[in-house]
Design a protein around this motif. Structure first.
Motif, short mmCIF file in Angstrom:
data_model
loop_
_atom_site.label_atom_id
_atom_site.label_comp_id
_atom_site.label_asym_id
_atom_site.label_seq_id
_atom_site.Cartn_x
_atom_site.Cartn_y
_atom_site.Cartn_z
N ILE A 49 -3.12 -5.37 -37.09
CA ILE A 49 -1.82 -5.45 -37.34
C ILE A 49 -1.54 -5.25 -38.78
CG2 ILE A 49 0.29 -7.22 -37.10
CD1 ILE A 49 -1.50 -8.74 -34.86
N THR A 50 -0.24 -4.53 -39.13
CA THR A 50 0.22 -4.78 -40.40
C THR A 50 1.52 -4.77 -40.20
OG1 THR A 50 -1.86 -3.05 -41.17
CG2 THR A 50 0.11 -3.22 -42.62
N ALA A 51 2.08 -5.65 -41.28
CA ALA A 51 3.48 -6.04 -41.18
C ALA A 51 3.90 -5.67 -42.62
CB ALA A 51 3.86 -7.44 -40.92
N GLY A 52 5.24 -5.07 -42.61
CA GLY A 52 5.99 -4.66 -43.67
C GLY A 52 7.25 -5.44 -44.05
N ALA A 53 7.74 -5.07 -45.24
CA ALA A 53 9.10 -6.00 -45.37
C ALA A 53 10.27 -5.51 -44.24
CB ALA A 53 9.35 -5.67 -46.85
N GLY A 54 11.11 -6.22 -44.16
CA GLY A 54 12.14 -5.92 -43.25
C GLY A 54 11.74 -5.90 -41.73
N GLY A 55 10.85 -6.36 -41.36
CA GLY A 55 10.37 -6.41 -40.02
C GLY A 55 9.47 -5.38 -39.49
N ALA A 56 9.05 -4.64 -40.54
CA ALA A 56 8.41 -3.10 -40.07
C ALA A 56 6.98 -3.61 -39.61
CB ALA A 56 8.46 -2.36 -41.19
N LEU A 57 6.50 -2.80 -38.75
CA LEU A 57 4.99 -3.01 -38.31
C LEU A 57 4.20 -1.63 -38.20
CD1 LEU A 57 5.42 -5.47 -35.19
CD2 LEU A 57 4.37 -5.73 -37.27
N PRO A 58 4.08 -1.12 -39.41
CA PRO A 58 3.51 0.05 -39.53
C PRO A 58 2.08 0.50 -38.98
CG PRO A 58 3.36 -1.11 -41.72
CD PRO A 58 4.21 -1.68 -40.62
N VAL A 59 1.40 -0.62 -38.64
CA VAL A 59 0.35 -0.47 -37.62
C VAL A 59 0.18 -1.73 -36.80
CG1 VAL A 59 -2.34 -0.86 -37.79
CG2 VAL A 59 -1.27 0.23 -39.76
N LEU A 60 0.03 -0.95 -35.58
CA LEU A 60 0.11 -1.90 -34.39
C LEU A 60 -1.03 -1.39 -33.36
CD1 LEU A 60 0.98 -4.79 -33.27
CD2 LEU A 60 2.80 -3.64 -31.99
N GLN A 61 -2.20 -1.82 -33.58
CA GLN A 61 -3.15 -0.92 -32.88
C GLN A 61 -4.08 -1.98 -31.73
OE1 GLN A 61 -5.84 1.08 -35.53
NE2 GLN A 61 -7.65 0.92 -33.94
N SER A 62 -3.77 -1.68 -30.53
CA SER A 62 -4.58 -2.62 -29.76
C SER A 62 -6.15 -2.13 -29.43
CB SER A 62 -3.86 -2.63 -28.13
OG SER A 62 -2.59 -2.96 -28.46
N GLU A 113 -2.78 -7.88 -41.73
CA GLU A 113 -2.28 -7.72 -43.07
C GLU A 113 -0.65 -7.88 -43.05
OE1 GLU A 113 -1.70 -4.60 -47.07
OE2 GLU A 113 -2.53 -3.63 -44.75
N VAL A 114 -0.37 -8.76 -43.88
CA VAL A 114 0.87 -9.12 -44.18
C VAL A 114 1.44 -8.72 -45.48
CG1 VAL A 114 2.90 -10.87 -44.10
CG2 VAL A 114 0.86 -11.04 -42.74
N ARG A 115 2.11 -7.53 -45.71
CA ARG A 115 2.18 -7.05 -47.15
C ARG A 115 3.18 -7.85 -47.81
NH1 ARG A 115 2.15 -0.54 -45.22
NH2 ARG A 115 0.09 -0.42 -44.94
N ASP A 116 3.18 -7.77 -49.29
CA ASP A 116 4.43 -8.29 -50.06
C ASP A 116 5.69 -8.53 -49.37
OD1 ASP A 116 1.96 -8.41 -51.64
OD2 ASP A 116 2.72 -6.86 -53.25
N GLY A 117 6.22 -9.48 -49.45
CA GLY A 117 7.58 -9.74 -48.87
C GLY A 117 7.82 -9.52 -47.45
N ALA A 118 6.82 -9.31 -46.54
CA ALA A 118 6.76 -9.32 -45.20
C ALA A 118 6.72 -11.01 -44.54
CB ALA A 118 5.90 -8.40 -44.65
N ARG A 119 7.34 -10.80 -43.45
CA ARG A 119 7.24 -12.19 -42.50
C ARG A 119 6.94 -11.56 -41.07
NH1 ARG A 119 10.72 -16.17 -44.56
NH2 ARG A 119 10.73 -16.88 -42.77
N ARG A 130 4.67 -5.61 -29.61
CA ARG A 130 5.87 -5.92 -30.36
C ARG A 130 6.77 -6.70 -29.47
NH1 ARG A 130 8.64 -3.25 -35.64
NH2 ARG A 130 10.04 -4.70 -36.02
N THR A 131 7.47 -7.89 -29.84
CA THR A 131 8.29 -8.76 -28.98
C THR A 131 9.53 -8.96 -29.80
OG1 THR A 131 7.16 -10.35 -29.38
CG2 THR A 131 6.81 -9.83 -27.24
N ARG A 132 10.60 -9.57 -29.37
CA ARG A 132 11.73 -9.74 -29.89
C ARG A 132 11.62 -10.59 -31.17
NH1 ARG A 132 16.89 -10.22 -27.90
NH2 ARG A 132 15.95 -10.23 -25.62
N ALA A 133 12.23 -9.64 -32.24
CA ALA A 133 12.18 -10.14 -33.63
C ALA A 133 13.05 -11.31 -33.86
CB ALA A 133 12.53 -8.87 -34.64
#
Length: 247
Positions: free
Chosen positions: A9-22, A60-66, A30-33
Protein backbone atom coordinates in the motif's frame (compact mmCIF):
# COMPACT_ATOMS: atom_id res chain seq x y z
CA UNK A 1 2.73 -26.34 0.64
CA UNK A 2 3.59 -23.07 2.40
CA UNK A 3 2.68 -19.73 0.85
CA UNK A 4 4.77 -16.59 0.38
CA UNK A 5 2.99 -13.32 -0.35
CA UNK A 6 3.64 -9.59 0.14
CA UNK A 7 0.89 -6.99 -0.34
CA UNK A 8 1.74 -3.30 -0.75
CA UNK A 9 0.00 0.00 0.00
CA UNK A 10 1.24 3.49 -0.84
CA UNK A 11 -0.85 6.51 0.18
CA UNK A 12 -0.33 9.98 -1.24
CA UNK A 13 -1.69 13.38 -0.27
CA UNK A 14 -5.33 14.15 -0.99
CA UNK A 15 -6.55 10.58 -0.59
CA UNK A 16 -4.49 9.16 -3.45
CA UNK A 17 -3.48 5.49 -3.49
CA UNK A 18 -0.79 5.20 -6.18
CA UNK A 19 0.00 1.63 -5.08
CA UNK A 20 -2.58 -0.91 -3.94
CA UNK A 21 -1.24 -4.38 -4.65
CA UNK A 22 -2.90 -7.51 -3.29
CA UNK A 23 -1.05 -10.81 -2.97
CA UNK A 24 -2.14 -14.34 -2.13
CA UNK A 25 -4.62 -14.34 0.77
CA UNK A 26 -4.08 -10.61 1.39
CA UNK A 27 -6.72 -8.90 -0.73
CA UNK A 28 -6.66 -5.09 -0.42
CA UNK A 29 -9.76 -3.08 -1.26
CA UNK A 30 -10.19 0.67 -1.44
CA UNK A 31 -13.27 1.50 0.61
CA UNK A 32 -15.24 4.65 1.32
CA UNK A 33 -12.86 7.53 1.93
CA UNK A 34 -13.17 9.90 4.89
CA UNK A 35 -12.48 13.40 3.52
CA UNK A 36 -8.83 13.50 2.47
CA UNK A 37 -8.10 10.22 4.29
CA UNK A 38 -7.68 7.19 2.05
CA UNK A 39 -9.15 3.98 3.44
CA UNK A 40 -7.99 0.45 2.67
CA UNK A 41 -9.72 -2.69 3.95
CA UNK A 42 -7.84 -5.98 4.16
CA UNK A 43 -10.09 -8.81 3.00
CA UNK A 44 -8.96 -12.39 3.62
CA UNK A 45 -9.13 -14.21 0.28
CA UNK A 46 -8.41 -17.67 1.78
CA UNK A 47 -7.60 -19.36 5.09
CA UNK A 48 -4.27 -17.97 6.30
CA UNK A 49 -1.79 -17.79 7.86
CA UNK A 50 -1.18 -21.53 8.00
CA UNK A 51 1.92 -23.07 9.50
CA UNK A 52 4.91 -22.33 7.27
CA UNK A 53 3.29 -19.39 5.45
CA UNK A 54 5.32 -16.18 4.98
CA UNK A 55 2.95 -13.22 4.67
CA UNK A 56 3.67 -9.49 4.75
CA UNK A 57 2.07 -6.09 4.14
CA UNK A 58 4.30 -3.15 3.28
CA UNK A 59 2.74 0.29 3.79
CA UNK A 60 4.14 3.71 2.87
CA UNK A 61 2.31 6.89 3.87
CA UNK A 62 3.96 9.71 1.98
CA UNK A 63 4.47 13.26 3.25
CA UNK A 64 1.16 14.95 4.00
CA UNK A 65 -0.94 11.84 3.35
CA UNK A 66 -3.61 10.34 5.60
CA UNK A 67 -4.41 6.63 5.58
CA UNK A 68 -6.79 4.36 7.48
CA UNK A 69 -6.26 0.61 7.23
CA UNK A 70 -8.87 -1.74 8.68
CA UNK A 71 -10.05 -5.30 8.03
CA UNK A 72 -13.25 -7.02 7.01
CA UNK A 73 -12.90 -9.87 9.51
CA UNK A 74 -10.66 -11.37 12.15
CA UNK A 75 -7.45 -13.16 11.10
CA UNK A 76 -7.18 -16.82 12.12
CA UNK A 77 -3.75 -18.32 12.71
CA UNK A 78 -4.26 -21.97 11.72
CA UNK A 79 -2.21 -25.15 12.07
CA UNK A 80 -0.20 -26.23 9.05
CA UNK A 81 1.01 -29.59 7.81
CA UNK A 82 4.69 -28.87 8.47
CA UNK A 83 6.65 -28.15 11.63
CA UNK A 84 7.66 -24.59 10.74
CA UNK A 85 5.81 -21.58 12.22
CA UNK A 86 3.97 -19.09 10.05
CA UNK A 87 5.19 -15.49 9.90
CA UNK A 88 3.17 -12.33 9.34
CA UNK A 89 5.21 -9.14 8.93
CA UNK A 90 3.82 -5.60 8.85
CA UNK A 91 6.30 -2.97 7.65
CA UNK A 92 5.17 0.68 7.74
CA UNK A 93 6.72 4.07 7.07
CA UNK A 94 4.95 7.37 7.77
CA UNK A 95 6.33 10.61 6.32
CA UNK A 96 6.33 14.25 7.36
CA UNK A 97 2.95 15.58 8.55
CA UNK A 98 1.38 12.25 7.57
CA UNK A 99 -1.15 10.20 9.52
CA UNK A 100 -1.57 6.41 9.69
CA UNK A 101 -4.45 4.77 11.54
CA UNK A 102 -3.89 0.99 11.59
CA UNK A 103 -7.03 -0.58 13.05
CA UNK A 104 -7.40 -4.24 12.00
CA UNK A 105 -9.69 -6.84 13.51
CA UNK A 106 -8.55 -9.41 16.05
CA UNK A 107 -5.92 -12.08 15.48
CA UNK A 108 -7.20 -15.44 16.75
CA UNK A 109 -4.54 -17.97 17.79
CA UNK A 110 -6.22 -21.28 16.98
CA UNK A 111 -5.25 -24.40 18.94
CA UNK A 112 -2.29 -26.14 17.26
CA UNK A 113 -1.16 -23.06 15.34
CA UNK A 114 2.29 -21.46 15.58
CA UNK A 115 2.61 -17.85 14.41
CA UNK A 116 5.32 -15.20 14.61
CA UNK A 117 4.17 -11.65 13.90
CA UNK A 118 6.49 -8.68 13.47
CA UNK A 119 5.34 -5.05 13.14
CA UNK A 120 7.98 -2.47 12.27
CA UNK A 121 7.14 1.24 11.99
CA UNK A 122 9.37 4.13 10.90
CA UNK A 123 7.93 7.56 11.73
CA UNK A 124 8.97 11.05 10.72
CA UNK A 125 9.27 13.46 13.65
CA UNK A 126 6.02 15.16 12.58
CA UNK A 127 4.06 11.99 11.76
CA UNK A 128 1.07 10.71 13.71
CA UNK A 129 0.21 7.08 14.32
CA UNK A 130 -2.67 5.12 15.80
CA UNK A 131 -1.96 1.38 15.89
CA UNK A 132 -4.15 -1.27 17.48
CA UNK A 133 -3.28 -4.90 18.10
CA UNK A 134 -5.71 -7.47 19.53
CA UNK A 135 -5.06 -11.16 20.13
CA UNK A 136 -7.65 -13.76 21.07
CA UNK A 137 -6.02 -16.86 22.52
CA UNK A 138 -8.03 -19.78 21.19
CA UNK A 139 -11.52 -20.08 19.81
CA UNK A 140 -14.41 -20.64 22.21
CA UNK A 141 -13.66 -23.52 24.55
CA UNK A 142 -10.22 -24.38 23.16
CA UNK A 143 -6.65 -23.65 24.34
CA UNK A 144 -4.54 -21.27 22.24
CA UNK A 145 -1.81 -21.99 19.77
CA UNK A 146 1.65 -20.49 20.09
CA UNK A 147 1.82 -16.77 19.30
CA UNK A 148 4.89 -14.52 19.43
CA UNK A 149 4.33 -10.85 18.60
CA UNK A 150 7.07 -8.21 18.21
CA UNK A 151 6.38 -4.46 17.84
CA UNK A 152 9.22 -2.06 16.98
CA UNK A 153 8.63 1.66 16.42
CA UNK A 154 11.26 4.25 15.56
CA UNK A 155 10.59 7.99 15.43
CA UNK A 156 12.98 10.34 13.64
CA UNK A 157 15.45 7.46 13.51
CA UNK A 158 15.37 6.84 17.26
CA UNK A 159 13.75 3.94 19.14
CA UNK A 160 10.34 4.75 20.59
CA UNK A 161 9.06 1.28 21.49
CA UNK A 162 10.43 -2.25 21.11
CA UNK A 163 8.64 -5.10 22.82
CA UNK A 164 7.90 -8.77 22.34
CA UNK A 165 4.98 -10.76 23.74
CA UNK A 166 4.61 -14.55 23.73
CA UNK A 167 1.64 -16.75 24.57
CA UNK A 168 0.67 -20.39 24.33
CA UNK A 169 2.43 -23.74 24.74
CA UNK A 170 5.62 -22.58 23.00
CA UNK A 171 6.02 -19.47 25.19
CA UNK A 172 8.18 -19.16 28.32
CA UNK A 173 6.46 -20.29 31.51
CA UNK A 174 4.23 -17.89 33.37
CA UNK A 175 2.47 -16.34 30.37
CA UNK A 176 -0.92 -17.34 31.81
CA UNK A 177 -0.04 -16.53 35.42
CA UNK A 178 -1.34 -13.80 37.66
CA UNK A 179 1.35 -11.32 36.60
CA UNK A 180 0.53 -11.60 32.88
CA UNK A 181 -2.90 -12.77 31.68
CA UNK A 182 -4.34 -14.12 34.94
CA UNK A 183 -6.63 -16.46 33.04
CA UNK A 184 -7.87 -13.90 30.51
CA UNK A 185 -8.04 -15.00 26.88
CA UNK A 186 -8.07 -11.65 25.05
CA UNK A 187 -5.21 -9.18 25.14
CA UNK A 188 -4.33 -6.08 23.18
CA UNK A 189 -2.67 -2.74 22.98
CA UNK A 190 -3.18 0.65 21.41
CA UNK A 191 -0.23 2.86 20.51
CA UNK A 192 -0.83 6.55 19.79
CA UNK A 193 2.02 8.78 18.62
CA UNK A 194 1.25 12.48 18.25
CA UNK A 195 3.67 15.44 18.30
CA UNK A 196 1.00 17.34 20.27
CA UNK A 197 1.79 15.11 23.26
CA UNK A 198 5.14 16.91 23.54
CA UNK A 199 3.20 20.03 24.57
CA UNK A 200 0.45 18.27 26.51
CA UNK A 201 1.72 14.89 27.74
CA UNK A 202 -0.73 12.15 28.54
CA UNK A 203 -0.87 10.97 32.12
CA UNK A 204 -1.11 7.47 33.49
CA UNK A 205 -4.72 6.36 33.71
CA UNK A 206 -6.43 3.12 34.67
CA UNK A 207 -9.25 1.89 32.43
CA UNK A 208 -11.17 -0.46 34.66
CA UNK A 209 -9.27 -3.19 36.52
CA UNK A 210 -7.28 -4.72 33.64
CA UNK A 211 -6.19 -1.88 31.34
CA UNK A 212 -4.04 1.22 31.62
CA UNK A 213 -2.76 4.18 29.62
CA UNK A 214 0.99 4.72 30.04
CA UNK A 215 2.96 7.65 28.59
CA UNK A 216 6.16 6.73 26.73
CA UNK A 217 9.48 8.55 26.60
CA UNK A 218 8.44 10.54 23.56
CA UNK A 219 5.19 12.09 22.29
CA UNK A 220 3.32 8.80 22.61
CA UNK A 221 1.06 6.75 24.85
CA UNK A 222 0.63 3.00 25.08
CA UNK A 223 -2.56 1.32 26.21
CA UNK A 224 -2.30 -2.29 27.37
CA UNK A 225 -5.31 -4.40 28.25
CA UNK A 226 -6.47 -7.92 28.99
CA UNK A 227 -10.07 -9.07 28.98
CA UNK A 228 -12.15 -12.24 29.25
CA UNK A 229 -13.30 -11.97 25.62
CA UNK A 230 -12.80 -10.05 22.37
CA UNK A 231 -15.88 -7.86 22.77
CA UNK A 232 -14.83 -6.58 26.19
CA UNK A 233 -11.30 -5.96 24.93
CA UNK A 234 -12.57 -3.92 21.95
CA UNK A 235 -14.79 -1.80 24.16
CA UNK A 236 -11.81 -1.00 26.41
CA UNK A 237 -9.54 -0.06 23.52
CA UNK A 238 -12.30 2.00 21.89
CA UNK A 239 -12.62 3.98 25.11
CA UNK A 240 -8.88 4.62 25.09
CA UNK A 241 -9.03 5.62 21.42
CA UNK A 242 -11.69 8.22 22.19
CA UNK A 243 -9.52 9.64 24.96
CA UNK A 244 -6.22 9.75 23.03
CA UNK A 245 -7.14 10.15 19.35
CA UNK A 246 -10.78 11.15 18.96
CA UNK A 247 -10.48 11.99 15.23
Amino acid sequence: MSLRATARITAGAGGALPVLQSAGPLALRRTRALGDTARVTVVGAMSAPLGGDRLAIETEVRDGARLLVDAAAATLALPGRGAHPATYDLRMSVGADAVLRWLPEQLVSVHGSDLRTRTTVELDATARLVLREEQVLGRHGEPPGTLVSRLTVRRAGRPLLDQELAYGPGAPGGWDGGAVLAGHRATGQLLVVDPAFARTPTGTKLLGETAAITPLAGPAALVTAVAPDALTLRRTLDEALRLLAPT
